[in-house]
Write a protein that holds these residues in place. Structure first.
Motif, PDB file in Angstrom:
ATOM      1  N   VAL A 150      -5.752   1.196 -12.172  1.00 54.19           N
ATOM      2  CA  VAL A 150      -4.400   1.024 -11.663  1.00 54.19           C
ATOM      3  C   VAL A 150      -3.439   0.943 -12.847  1.00 54.19           C
TER       4      VAL A 150
ATOM      5  N   CYS B 168       2.840   2.018  -8.087  1.00 58.19           N
ATOM      6  CA  CYS B 168       1.879   2.184  -9.184  1.00 58.19           C
ATOM      7  C   CYS B 168       1.099   3.471  -8.981  1.00 58.19           C
TER       8      CYS B 168
ATOM      9  N   GLY C   4      -0.515   4.335  -3.853  1.00 58.76           N
ATOM     10  CA  GLY C   4       0.109   3.986  -5.126  1.00 58.76           C
ATOM     11  C   GLY C   4       1.616   4.110  -5.073  1.00 58.76           C
TER      12      GLY C   4
ATOM     13  N   ILE D  27      -2.847   4.906  -8.767  1.00 62.79           N
ATOM     14  CA  ILE D  27      -4.225   4.453  -8.564  1.00 62.79           C
ATOM     15  C   ILE D  27      -5.155   5.653  -8.655  1.00 62.79           C
TER      16      ILE D  27
END
Length: 466
Positions: A307, A292, A287, A294
């Motif tokens: 996500v 991001c 991530g 996850i």
């Protein structure tokens, strides 16, 4: 005669009020005499009621009061309010409307023609030399126009349409690399994405996508058995049986470790992958690399990832998939004790068939499907109708009604709703590709009743669904 002069004397004492009243009485008499000619029957009736009420007020004001009755003044006041209420509540003559009047523009009241103004034959006047402004007529949108307008509102936001596939492909690549390094003995195929967003059928929001993990089997060691021939008696499910164990004992296939009772178990394979997703993959590092966060969903029976990105949120579901004998089977067993079943998926052929039909006659099947998917998504009671059931109804209708041009979108939309209600009433929706399969078999009776009730009410006014 004495009473008359006494009454007249009282009127004279009131400062000439009698002469005024006599004058009003004469006016009333003239009005009533000519009201029928000028106003017609209904207008004369209205004027008569109003005149009667005013006369009663005047007579009560000029009549002598009873000095011994303390409630006389209050009673006179109450009667006056009743007379005023009589005037206010006088009914107006109803105007009979015509059907064509509903589409005509409202006209402003006419005013007298002023010197220097040009006469307008439509009932109004305008100054000489002033530009004439055409009033646009009031119009109601048809179902066709509402559907086309609604379809433009179903577009997925551009940021989601571009960012989500890119983010999902990056996660797909990371997961593929992990499986190759962690489980090199298992011949997984190349992961790929699938979903309505990629096929142009997603609406409103692209918040989920499917990640397909191919399980490559040796056709000489495995065969398919229809679920219709098993205890579940459901042709939508299949079993994958290990064969020729006498010549090719266990261990000859890398997938033998997932066998339960000589059948490849979808449950055992899913549970193994679930443990890998939850405990073995360093999702925080992945991530961070992709910008991001996850999180694998631990409590879900599905292989699901959540996500979170600065601009979007996404749910990714991983499906092990087997392709054998022209069948696409997903590791999605039904609830219960049977754990070796694989669900047959028609998604790929559904989408390709709809697009093929639209390409052949420039039809609006995909547009109709997108609108219906949007309706099912926005109506909580219709969530389970979206996707495959609606697609199969459109395919059924395409066999009987070939005119799917965009100008007939409203007729086809209405027809799909009628077909849905009819199928829900029976509780059976046969698959377009296999009539033995009932696409409503996974629905509860209460869910079918609620869906049927919502759609039945919408038959007379489909706009309520938009």
């Amino acid at each position: 005669m004495a009473a008359f002069w006494h009454q007249r004397g009282r009127r004279q004492e009131n400062g000439g009020l009698g002469s005024v009243i006599d004058g009003l009485g004469s006016v009333f008499d003239v009005l009533l005499a000519n009201a029928r000619l000028v106003l017609g029957v209904s207008g004369a009736a209205v004027l008569a009621i109003a005149t009667l009420a005013v006369k009663r007020l005047i007579d009560r004001a000029t009549s002598p009061r009873d000095e011994g009755d303390p409630k006389a003044e209050q009673k006179s006041l109450e009667e006056s309010w009743q007379d005023l209420a009589l005037i206010k509540t006088t009914p107006k003559a109803p105007k009979k409307q015509r059907r064509e009047d509903l589409s005509e523009p409202l006209l402003s009241p006419a005013r007298p023609l002023v010197p220097g103004e040009a006469y307008d034959p439509r009932g109004c006047s305008a100054p000489l030399g002033a530009p004439q402004v055409k009033s646009s007529p009031l119009r109601c949108l048809t179902l066709q126009e509402k559907l086309l307008s609604h379809s433009s509102q179903l577009e997925v936001p551009e940021i989601q349409a571009s960012l989500i596939p890119q983010l999902a492909r990056s996660i797909c690549t990371q997961l593929q690399n992990f499986l190759r390094s962690k489980c090199p003995e298992l011949p997984f195929g190349r992961l790929f994405l699938r979903g309505a967003l990629l096929d142009g059928l997603e609406v409103l929001a692209a918040d989920h996508i499917h990640l397909m993990l191919p399980v490559v089997l040796d056709a000489g060691l495995w065969s398919l058995i229809s679920g219709e021939d098993t205890v579940v008696r459901n042709p939508q499910y299949w079993m994958i049986k290990r064969i020729d164990l006498g010549y090719f004992p266990r261990g000859c296939s890398p997938w033998d470790r997932f066998i339960v009772g000589r059948y490849l178990s979808s449950n055992v394979l899913s549970e193994t992958l679930h443990k890998l997703l939850v405990a073995s993959i360093n999702w925080p590092a992945i991530g961070s690399l992709l910008g991001c966060v996850i999180h694998p969903v631990v409590a879900s029976p599905e292989l699901k990832l959540e996500v979170k990105h600065d601009q979007v949120e996404l749910s990714i579901t991983l499906f092990p998939v087997v392709e054998m004998e022209d069948k696409v089977l997903l590791a999605v067993p039904p609830e219960g004790l049977v754990e070796n079943l694989w669900l047959e998926s028609f998604y790929r052929v559904e989408v390709s068939r709809v697009k093929e039909l639209d390409a052949g006659d420039s039809g609006a099947r995909q547009l109709c499907l997108r609108i219906l998917n949007g309706v099912c998504r926005s109506q909580p009671s219709l969530h389970k109708l979206g996707g495959s059931p609606v697609t199969h109804i459109i395919l059924h209708l395409s066999d009987t009604d070939s005119d799917w041009a965009e100008e007939n979108l409203a007729d086809r939309f209405q027809q799909v709703l009628e077909e849905l209600v009819a199928y829900l009433e029976k509780g059976v929706l046969p698959s377009y590709f296999n009539p033995k399969i009932n696409l409503f078999s996974g629905l509860l009776e209460e869910e079918i009743d609620e869906m049927g009730f919502v759609l039945y009410r919408a038959l007379s006014e489909p706009e309520v669904l938009l």
